[in-house]
Design an enzyme around this catalytic site. Structure first.
Site, PDB file in Angstrom:
ATOM      1  CD  GLU A   9      47.904  30.476  98.941  1.00 13.51           C
ATOM      2  OE1 GLU A   9      49.509  30.434  98.223  1.00 13.51           O
ATOM      3  OE2 GLU A   9      47.696  30.718  99.439  1.00 13.51           O
ATOM      4  CG  ASP A  82      47.262  33.262  98.138  1.00 19.90           C
ATOM      5  OD1 ASP A  82      48.455  33.701  98.065  1.00 19.90           O
ATOM      6  OD2 ASP A  82      46.517  33.109  97.558  1.00 19.90           O
ATOM      7  CG  ASP A  84      42.978  35.622 101.408  1.00 19.87           C
ATOM      8  OD1 ASP A  84      43.726  34.075 102.490  1.00 19.87           O
ATOM      9  OD2 ASP A  84      41.843  35.745 100.335  1.00 19.87           O
ATOM     10  CD  GLU A  86      39.066  30.029 102.016  1.00 18.32           C
ATOM     11  OE1 GLU A  86      39.183  28.992 102.596  1.00 18.32           O
ATOM     12  OE2 GLU A  86      37.562  29.956 102.886  1.00 18.32           O
ATOM     13  CE1 TYR A 285      46.109  36.160  97.369  1.00 16.53           C
ATOM     14  CE2 TYR A 285      44.538  37.516  98.984  1.00 16.53           C
ATOM     15  CZ  TYR A 285      44.667  36.357  97.772  1.00 16.53           C
ATOM     16  OH  TYR A 285      44.084  34.865  98.161  1.00 16.53           O
ATOM     17  NE  ARG A 287      40.090  34.604  96.200  1.00 14.88           N
ATOM     18  CZ  ARG A 287      40.867  34.073  95.120  1.00 14.88           C
ATOM     19  NH1 ARG A 287      42.119  33.695  95.525  1.00 14.88           N
ATOM     20  NH2 ARG A 287      40.973  33.200  93.886  1.00 14.88           N
ATOM     21  CG  HIS A 330      45.214  42.998 103.007  1.00 15.38           C
ATOM     22  ND1 HIS A 330      44.295  42.365 102.542  1.00 15.38           N
ATOM     23  CD2 HIS A 330      45.168  42.600 103.915  1.00 15.38           C
ATOM     24  CE1 HIS A 330      44.425  40.414 103.225  1.00 15.38           C
ATOM     25  NE2 HIS A 330      45.778  41.383 104.116  1.00 15.38           N
TER      26      HIS A 330
END
Length: 801
Positions: A9, A82, A84, A86, A285, A287, A330
């Site tokens: 990203e 990533d 997640d 998104e 990470y 989030r 995670h």
């Protein structure tokens, strides 16, 4: 021919990953999302089972073109966004937009950017997880439907340009409800009694308090009179061991809360700094709602603790996340390398890394062993005792590394030592103090405590806390600011030796630091939505929607079915509200103006909240002052607003007046405006002499602001962020390495022309986009709602991430 194309990203992430992979790998960035729902209309085909209609963002077309060309050359494309929802959606959008083929496309994920993690991901690729993609699509579609259909209702029934959102609106509601609790709070006066005593033998001093509050000065004096003649005897000594356990390593929510309390960071600042640390490979990470740790992380922490502090300080732990829907696969937020005690970076990056490092290390350390002592002192002649509480740290354990902060800090984190004392011992009073106090209203939310409340209620997820809080501030529904408290005169009674003395002191109550306050607009919009859309304003509904999204991510329910169950009753309610609801401006009648006999009221006007006297041609308006709310404004306060502008006199043959505007009080002279000095100048009492002083101070400041002034009107000025060029009410940046003081008029003119030509090109592109959008709007006028949407779409995209 490219052997391997890796797409991530962000450029920073690409740069870090490129260091770990060999020359056979080309790493490129998509710069975040490349596609989103179309903006020219709803972007969702409701009739076709809520099918999303995507478009490549205008600013990403060049990126997509480059990536598409590279993907055609590549033998293998690795989608490394990533892990997640998104990130999964970004991977899927890349797959679709670049027209990739399954046979030469692989999806890889990692929760830390280290060489081992990247190579492990390459060796263990997977397919794009369509369940995660569908969960993200469902969130995006649900939020677009709510924002796109509710916002036009607000434009028509409250005020143009307003917005609503599934998560943002309930977040505002939390702040509005807290403000109303505060407004309804009735302050009560009381007296708090403290004593300083000493042991008879060693004459060692210690403090003790009366836990009971005294409601009046008379009752307090009665107790002090008893204390004057009383004997003080230790009636109970209770000593017991206790254990304090460390907190788990950080999740997104707890990191935002602790960074706010310890470092003063806003939630968005915390996430921005954490993003940099992650992309540079320093932390995992950022989030996540999991407190899980890998076995490697636990072993690494143990090695560091044993090596630096000794084996006694080590106690390996695995924490379990309690919240439903947490991603246990995670990890919590932790350093990628436990032996890296410090990092390179700016001050904020170093401070946040240190916080994450110490929290992680402390979570794997031994419990702190404490000894707590509670002493009860009986007062002869009274049933009211004094209590002394102390705490001794026997073994500091994890406290040697880290102490957690709290929203309301107390002294209980401090170690209080008490002298050796036994039951039956007589102690001597040295001083007993009774201080007048006032009960305090419920605390307003900080950004950190709002995140904590949202997490408790199940509103939002780790990726949405910071954007939600930023959005509601940017849209003017809430205001983050510090406010000075109210200074009061209080009485303090002191019993020393055999006399009671009364002192008058000054104390400030109710000081607010970086708290969240609702605006009038936030309160009016909340009331309207709560009245007409109770479903989407219900905390349980918002939490249940999050749970449904979690179920979609697990593949347990079909996303379009979930949207369909929501949409039909929701849309019917939209139509009903548009047809039947009254316009709501929060209007409230305050009373009658004693001079004119006209009605005094407050309401939301075209430019915001205002007070009003009368109607028709003789109507008068006045803006509210900073900190005033329509809901609590009194008649007297409203009438004060109409005393402005206040004429002070003449200066240099021009009138000087003081007024109150949207941004606070100001002095006006010769069509120039000067701000009053905060904390010193009161607009209701400022004198002409002080006003002239402020005018001259402003002139001096403006004079120092000017570096050069040319005859054709071009000026080089000193600004907050350095020198800049000003011409015809427009500002122009001075390119590096040019020096402002050396610039000629011709050089300034060249800079201005270059900037203007850039803006002209940009506006032509915008004009073409606007014309295309306007053409599509003409074909979409079937219903009132659609017509309103078509009119406002370009202006407002109510994304609620």
């Amino acid at each position: 021919m490219i052997e391997n194309l890796v797409i991530v990203e962000s450029p920073a992430k690409a740069k870090t990953i490129e260091r770990f992979l060999g020359s056979n790998y080309t790493v490129k960035s998509s710069f975040g999302h490349i596609r989103d729902l179309e903006k020219k209309d709803l972007g969702i085909d409701i009739e076709n089972n809520f099918q999303p209609k995507y478009e490549i963002s205008a600013d990403k077309k060049a990126v997509v073109k480059e990536l598409k060309a590279l993907a055609k050359e590549a033998k293998m494309v690795w989608l490394a966004s990533d892990e997640d929802r998104e990130g999964e959606a970004i991977a899927w959008h890349l797959f679709e937009a670049l027209k990739l083929k399954p046979e030469n496309t692989k999806r890889i994920v990692f929760h830390e950017i280290t060489k081992d993690a990247i190579l492990h991901a390459i060796q263990n690729p997977r397919n794009i997880d369509r369940n995660l993609v569908n969960a993200q699509q469902a969130r995006r579609v649900l939020d677009r439907l709510v924002g796109f259909e509710v916002s036009p209702v607000l434009w028509k029934k409250v005020k143009p340009s307003l917005s609503a959102g599934r998560v943002q609106s309930v977040a505002v509601k939390l702040i509005v409800e807290r403000e109303r609790e505060i407004n309804a709070f009735k302050e009560q006066q009381y007296y708090k009694v403290n004593g300083i005593f000493e042991t008879a033998a060693e004459q060692a001093e210690f403090k003790a308090d009366v836990e009971e509050r005294f409601d009046t000065k008379e009752h307090t004096l009665e107790f002090l009179e008893i204390c004057k003649k009383a004997q003080f005897t230790v009636s109970q000594v209770e000593t017991k061991p206790s254990v304090r356990k460390p907190s788990p390593p950080f999740t997104t929510s707890t990191l935002q809360q602790e960074a706010s309390r310890k470092l003063g960071f806003s939630v968005s600042q915390t996430m921005a700094v954490a993003q940099k640390l992650y992309e540079r490979g320093y932390i995992t990470y950022m989030r996540t709602d999991s407190v899980n740790l890998s076995d490697l992380a636990i072993r690494s922490a143990k090695a560091v603790i044993c090596q630096t502090l000794g084996e006694r300080y080590s106690k390996s732990r695995q924490f379990t996340t309690q919240s439903k829907g947490a991603q246990e696969a995670h990890e919590a937020i932790r350093p990628t390398y436990m032996d890296k005690t410090a990092i390179e970076g700016d001050r904020n990056e170093q401070a946040l890394y240190e916080l994450i490092y110490k929290r992680m290390l402390a979570s794997q350390m031994a419990d702190a062993e404490l000894e707590k002592t509670n002493i009860t002192i009986r007062v002869s002649g009274s049933e009211i005792p004094f209590m002394a509480n102390g705490e001794v740290v026997i073994f500091d354990g994890f406290l040697r590394m880290y102490r957690e902060s709290h929203d309301d800090e107390h002294d209980d984190e401090k170690t209080t030592l008490l002298p050796q004392i036994n039951k039956g011992n007589v102690v001597n009073r040295k001083l007993i103090t009774a201080t007048e106090q006032y009960t305090q209203h419920p605390s307003r939310y900080t950004e950190a405590s709002l995140v904590k409340k949202m997490e408790t209620l199940g509103i939002g997820r780790p990726s949405t806390y910071a954007p939600t809080i930023t959005t509601i501030q940017n849209r003017g529904y809430i205001i983050k600011e510090s406010r000075e408290g109210v200074e009061k005169q209080i009485q303090q009674l002191e019993l020393k030796e055999d006399s009671i003395q009364v002192f008058t002191l000054k104390k400030t109550f109710g000081t607010e630091k970086k708290k969240l306050f609702p605006s009038d607009m936030g309160m009016v919009v909340t009331d309207f939505l709560d009245s007409h859309f109770p479903n989407i304003m219900n905390y349980n509904f918002t939490a249940q929607a999050e749970e449904a999204l979690d179920d979609i991510a697990e593949g347990d329910i079909e996303w379009q079915k979930m949207i369909g169950q929501f949409y039909s009753p929701f849309h019917d309610n939209i139509e009903k509200t548009l047809k039947n609801s009254e316009r709501n401006t929060g209007a409230r009648v305050l009373g009658t103006d004693p001079v004119s006999g006209e009605t005094v009221s407050v309401r939301i006007g075209r430019f915001g909240p205002m007070a009003q006297i009368g109607e028709g041609e003789k109507v008068r308006y006045a803006g509210l002052r900073k900190g005033q709310l329509m809901e609590t404004l009194t008649l007297a306060e409203a009438l004060e607003l109409f005393k402005f502008p206040r004429k002070l006199g003449m200066f240099e043959d021009k009138e000087v007046s003081v007024g109150i505007g949207r941004f606070g009080p100001y002095i006006k002279h010769n069509n120039s405006f000067v701000s009053l000095k905060k904390g010193e100048d009161d607009p209701a009492s400022i004198s002409l002499e002080t006003a002239i002083q402020r005018i001259e101070e402003k002139r001096e400041s403006d004079k120092n602001k000017q570096i050069k002034v040319f005859a054709n009107g071009i000026m080089i000025l000193n600004g907050r962020f350095g020198p800049y060029i000003s011409y015809e009410k427009k500002n122009f940046k001075i390119p590096k390495p040019l020096k402002a003081e050396e610039l000629t008029q011709e050089e300034c003119q060249t800079i201005i022309e270059k900037e203007n030509s850039k803006k002209t090109t940009s506006s032509k592109v915008k004009s073409r986009t606007t014309k295309a959008s306007a053409k599509s709007k003409k074909t979409n006028t079937k219903t009132t709602v659609k017509a309103t949407k078509a009119k406002k779409t370009k202006k407002e995209d109510t994304t609620d991430r």
